[in-house]
Every structure is written in C-alpha cells, then in structure tokens.
Design an enzyme around this catalytic site. Structure first.
Site, PDB file in Angstrom:
ATOM      1  N   ARG A  83      25.390  -0.876  15.108  1.00 32.58           N
ATOM      2  CA  ARG A  83      24.291  -1.823  14.862  1.00 32.58           C
ATOM      3  C   ARG A  83      23.416  -1.906  16.118  1.00 32.58           C
ATOM      4  O   ARG A  83      22.199  -2.005  16.042  1.00 32.58           O
ATOM      5  CB  ARG A  83      24.830  -3.212  14.482  1.00 32.58           C
ATOM      6  CG  ARG A  83      23.763  -4.300  14.538  1.00 32.58           C
ATOM      7  CD  ARG A  83      24.067  -5.531  13.694  1.00 32.58           C
ATOM      8  NE  ARG A  83      25.424  -6.007  13.787  1.00 32.58           N
ATOM      9  CZ  ARG A  83      25.970  -6.603  14.872  1.00 32.58           C
ATOM     10  NH1 ARG A  83      25.261  -6.787  15.971  1.00 32.58           N
ATOM     11  NH2 ARG A  83      27.221  -7.003  14.854  1.00 32.58           N
ATOM     12  N   TYR A 135      -1.107  -5.635   2.306  1.00 30.61           N
ATOM     13  CA  TYR A 135      -0.062  -5.223   1.369  1.00 30.61           C
ATOM     14  C   TYR A 135       0.614  -6.488   0.825  1.00 30.61           C
ATOM     15  O   TYR A 135       0.922  -7.418   1.582  1.00 30.61           O
ATOM     16  CB  TYR A 135       0.956  -4.322   2.091  1.00 30.61           C
ATOM     17  CG  TYR A 135       2.230  -4.141   1.319  1.00 30.61           C
ATOM     18  CD1 TYR A 135       2.206  -3.620   0.020  1.00 30.61           C
ATOM     19  CD2 TYR A 135       3.451  -4.515   1.854  1.00 30.61           C
ATOM     20  CE1 TYR A 135       3.379  -3.477  -0.707  1.00 30.61           C
ATOM     21  CE2 TYR A 135       4.626  -4.360   1.136  1.00 30.61           C
ATOM     22  CZ  TYR A 135       4.581  -3.850  -0.148  1.00 30.61           C
ATOM     23  OH  TYR A 135       5.738  -3.718  -0.866  1.00 30.61           O
ATOM     24  N   ASP A 207      -0.461  -2.326  11.295  1.00 29.45           N
ATOM     25  CA  ASP A 207       0.365  -1.617  10.324  1.00 29.45           C
ATOM     26  C   ASP A 207      -0.302  -0.256  10.106  1.00 29.45           C
ATOM     27  O   ASP A 207      -1.367  -0.158   9.499  1.00 29.45           O
ATOM     28  CB  ASP A 207       0.441  -2.426   9.022  1.00 29.45           C
ATOM     29  CG  ASP A 207       1.357  -1.771   7.988  1.00 29.45           C
ATOM     30  OD1 ASP A 207       1.504  -0.532   8.026  1.00 29.45           O
ATOM     31  OD2 ASP A 207       1.907  -2.495   7.139  1.00 29.45           O
ATOM     32  N   LYS A 232       7.126   5.841   3.755  1.00 33.49           N
ATOM     33  CA  LYS A 232       5.926   6.493   3.231  1.00 33.49           C
ATOM     34  C   LYS A 232       5.721   7.856   3.903  1.00 33.49           C
ATOM     35  O   LYS A 232       6.570   8.704   3.816  1.00 33.49           O
ATOM     36  CB  LYS A 232       4.739   5.545   3.397  1.00 33.49           C
ATOM     37  CG  LYS A 232       5.027   4.117   2.919  1.00 33.49           C
ATOM     38  CD  LYS A 232       5.318   4.079   1.435  1.00 33.49           C
ATOM     39  CE  LYS A 232       5.789   2.767   0.838  1.00 33.49           C
ATOM     40  NZ  LYS A 232       6.110   1.620   1.606  1.00 33.49           N
TER      41      LYS A 232
HETATM   42  O1  P1T Z   1       8.729  -0.918   1.446  1.00 36.70           O
HETATM   43  P1  P1T Z   1       8.943  -1.086   2.910  1.00 36.70           P
HETATM   44  O2  P1T Z   1       9.488   0.109   3.602  1.00 36.70           O
HETATM   45  O3  P1T Z   1       9.710  -2.347   3.229  1.00 36.70           O
HETATM   46  O4  P1T Z   1       7.488  -1.260   3.584  1.00 36.70           O
HETATM   47  C1  P1T Z   1       6.638  -2.339   3.311  1.00 36.70           C
HETATM   48  C2  P1T Z   1       5.206  -1.933   3.517  1.00 36.70           C
HETATM   49  C3  P1T Z   1       4.583  -2.283   4.700  1.00 36.70           C
HETATM   50  N1  P1T Z   1       3.287  -1.957   4.936  1.00 36.70           N
HETATM   51  C4  P1T Z   1       2.571  -1.266   4.034  1.00 36.70           C
HETATM   52  C5  P1T Z   1       1.152  -0.919   4.339  1.00 36.70           C
HETATM   53  C6  P1T Z   1       3.156  -0.860   2.833  1.00 36.70           C
HETATM   54  O5  P1T Z   1       2.407  -0.154   1.970  1.00 36.70           O
HETATM   55  C7  P1T Z   1       4.499  -1.207   2.554  1.00 36.70           C
HETATM   56  C8  P1T Z   1       5.174  -0.838   1.284  1.00 36.70           C
HETATM   57  N2  P1T Z   1       4.289  -0.496   0.238  1.00 36.70           N
HETATM   58  C9  P1T Z   1       4.664  -0.124  -1.014  1.00 36.70           C
HETATM   59  C10 P1T Z   1       5.940  -0.070  -1.438  1.00 36.70           C
HETATM   60  C11 P1T Z   1       3.559   0.243  -1.924  1.00 36.70           C
HETATM   61  O6  P1T Z   1       3.779   0.904  -2.950  1.00 36.70           O
HETATM   62  O7  P1T Z   1       2.418  -0.097  -1.589  1.00 36.70           O
END
Ligand code: P1T
Length: 415
Positions: A83, A135, A207, A232
C-alpha cells in the site's frame, strides 16, 4: 514495525533505511535516463523503467507481492508493504512524472480516487472554482462528497477571466481546470488562469485526461498539479481503471504521498503494469486519434442531420486559438448535437455498429455515448446539465473510412 493494518511506522515522508541512503519509492527521480534531455517517446518507453536490477528483465515486472522481507527491523530495500510502495507502481509514477515534466508522480486506484486525494489538500470552508462543464463524476465528488463536509465551490466558465474574477472570494484556494472539457471540449487558457490564481495565492489543478501529456503539459504552462484518469488514453486499451497525479511542488507531493498510504486507494501492480504498457505507445496512438478525429469532424460538419459540432480543432471553436497555442494536437474526442433532438440522438447511438455504445474514452476502440443519460447523468438536475441532443465520440484507431461509413449510415437513419 509492520502491523496487520499496514506499516504505521512507514510514513512516506520518512525515507526507509535501504542501507545505501537511497529511497526507491522517491517520486522525484524520473529514472536513470535523467529526463529532460530525452524526447517524449523515449521517456514513455524508458523513464522509470530501467531493466530489472535482479534479472535484467527488459519489461518492468509485475511485483505481485503485498510485503517485503526485511534483513533486520527497519533495514530493507526501500519496500515494506505494497500500500505504501510497490516497484511496479514506482515505475509508473516515475514515468508519469517524466512525461508531465514533474518531479513527483503518484498513482491511485481510479481517476476519482486521485481527484479525491487532491481535494483533500483543502480545509473545510475553503472555496474552489470548478468548470461549469466539468466531468459529471468530478462535479458529484465536489458537490456531494466534499460539499457536505464544508468545501465551498462555484461552477464557472473558466475560459472567461471576468467570470473567474466575479466568482473569486477571499477564501478561494484552488481552481480546478479541465481542458478540453468533458463532454463539450471547451478550452481553458491554462497560463492565464494560473497567472490569475497565483496572484491571489491559489493553486491550479488541471485534469489532463482528454489531452494527455503528449498533447498538453499543464505544469509548463504554470499549473501546480496535474490529474489524470489513466483509465483513458494513458492506459489506452479499455482494460484498466486508474488515476495519476503529477506535481513539481514537494509540499503537495508529500501530502499526497501521505494520503496515498493513509487512505489506501492505490492501484495493484498488474494495473500499474497495464498502464505502463499503454503509455509506451501513447505518442503514436495520439497522433492517429487526432488525425481520424479531424476526418470525423469534417464528416459531421457537413452532415445535414447534425446541428453543432464541438471540437477545438475547428476554426469556429471559441477556444481554437488557445488550443492551437497550448496543445500539440486537438485530440481524439468529438461531441455533436443531432438536429432533430434527443430521440434522434438516441437512435444514432443505437444504430452504430463499429462505434460501441459505452461509457469511457481514450482507447483503441471507438466509442459513442449519450452524456445526458450516461456519463453526465449525475449532473442532469444541476447547473451542469448537458444538452440531451448531444452525443460524444471517442475516436479510436480502427480504419478511418470504416468509422466514417458507420457514422454516416447511423446518421442517415434518423429523420
Ligand atoms: O473513471 P475514473 O478513472 O475514476 O476517472 C474519472 C474521470 C476524471 N476526469 C475526467 C476528465 C474523466 O473523463 C473521468 C472519467 N470519465 C468517464 C468515465 C467518461 O466516460 O467520461
């Protein structure tokens, strides 16, 4: 001493006793490659990823272990408990830091876990600005998790510095930037916002999920912290959920490393391995995402069933000039509204065969989704609500003509 609950004594702020004074967990080293003198592709493949010291393995191994043998109490090779630190995660953190031009990288179990750690830097009654088209999950985290615990926030159009000034309060401590935004692909001038915020003593977080460090490097533009959903483009293959943070600020890095260990929302070694593997091809993938997205934008812009097209590469996009200045390319995400409204948009989303109807983005497969009912359903009743006629495309790496043909046949179906 390591307890069943974890190494309470192993505060990441205190370097472990490795015998030689080094700290292999140290996020400040971008690998023996040094960093700045190498190009992006070289760093993506090598930073933090020297051949394994034990075996010479060229690929960073998946250190699938929760704990590490110690020679004597407190005498170990820099790792005590996974961790707190794990060598596969260290490699990913160092690679990300190198790509973002940061000194420190930190990996989390998801993008939202990474965001949560960053928001934890704030105190109750602090105020932050968030994008008026953030988002949906970011908005939910701020409004429904941090808000009830005392965080004050204002959604604002961050591309408008007058609006930023109007929303500013004496207790504003942080500006949360997304650029391009999800799903409207708005562009924020990072340099201008950073200058404005720094003059008033606030931090700027960007972000960088949509752009990736290949297309945009927020720290070089003045931002203090970069966050990613590595689920992503960085992972790039729809097979792992993860989050990353990068910063040059040692104080911020120390607090985040403390939270990473104390809260424990860390990725496992296999997830780190998959993300590292994805990052190696980031540059070539992004080039193709950008090129095919431009062809998709061309098709949509000329299609009678389409009303508005959102893409920063279009000359008529209000953020085009800023995007051209601060990004290497305009990215692989495209949004558009279907002229006949929501039902027609749903019909298009149902009718594509190659574009998979699914949430998420940034992978080799092309995806289509309806933000109002899917990724941004959590903001449907908020000021951030998305136009129900909007569709979002994540342009993948399939043959461009196949993607164009499939989109055309789906659009041709609607009235
Ligand atoms: O899904 P996660 O890994 O927890 O990430 C969140 C997140 C943060 N910032 C942006 C710009 C994002 O697009 C996302 C996650 N977005 C999607 C799952 C989506 O389909 O837009």
């Amino acid at each position: 001493m390591t307890t069943p609950d974890g190494p309470e004594t192993s505060d990441p702020g205190d370097p472990p006793d490795t015998g030689d004074g080094s700290d292999p967990r140290d996020t400040s080293d971008t690998g023996s490659d040094g960093g700045a003198e190498f190009g992006f592709e070289t760093l993506a493949i090598h930073a933090g990823q020297d051949p394994d010291p034990t075996t010479g393995a060229v690929v960073t191994p998946i250190y699938q272990t929760s704990t590490y043998a110690q020679e004597a109490v407190g005498k170990h090779q820099g790792y005590e408990y996974s961790r707190t630190a794990n060598p596969t995660r260290t490699a990913l953190q160092q690679c990300l830091a190198a790509l973002e031009g940061a000194d420190h990288g930190l990996a989390f179990a998801s993008g939202l876990a990474a965001e949560h750690a960053v928001l934890h830097l704030l105190e109750p009654n602090d105020h932050i600005l968030i994008p008026h088209d953030a988002y949906g999950g970011t908005y939910r985290l701020v409004a429904r998790v941090q808000g009830p615990r005392g965080l004050e926030f204002t959604p604002v159009d961050l591309s408008d510095l007058d609006a930023v000034a109007a929303a500013w309060r004496p207790e504003t401590r942080l500006v949360w930037v997304e650029t391009p935004t999800n799903p409207l692909l708005s562009i924020v001038d990072i340099e201008a916002v950073a200058r404005f915020a720094h003059e008033r003593g606030a931090l700027v977080v960007v972000d960088n999920t949509f752009a990736t460090p290949y297309l945009q490097r927020p720290l070089a533009l003045g931002a203090d912290v970069v966050v990613h959903s590595s689920t992503k483009y960085l992972g790039g293959h729809s097979d792992v959920v993860g989050g990353l943070v990068a910063t040059k600020d040692p104080g911020v890095a120390e607090q985040l490393a403390f939270l990473q260990n104390a809260v424990g929302a860390v990725p496992g070694p296999f997830d780190c391995f998959l993300t590292l593997r994805g990052i190696k091809t980031l540059a070539v993938r992004m080039d193709r995402h950008c090129a095919t997205a431009a062809a998709v934008v061309e098709l949509l812009g000329n299609h009678p069933k389409v009303d508005r097209v959102f893409y920063p590469g279009r000359a008529d996009h209000p953020g085009h000039e800023v995007a051209a200045r601060q990004m290497r390319g305009f990215g692989g995400m495209v949004s558009f509204t279907v002229a006949a409204g929501e039902d027609a948009a749903l019909e298009v989303a149902r009718s594509t065969r190659l574009w998979t109807l699914a949430e998420s983005l940034g992978a080799v497969e092309s995806l289509i989704e309806h933000p109002h009912r899917m990724t941004h359903a959590s903001v449907a009743d908020s000021p951030l609500a998305v136009d129900p006629a909007l569709l979002r495309l994540s342009v993948g790496l399939e043959t461009a003509n196949d993607l164009l043909g499939d989109l055309r046949q789906a659009l041709d179906r609607v009235g």
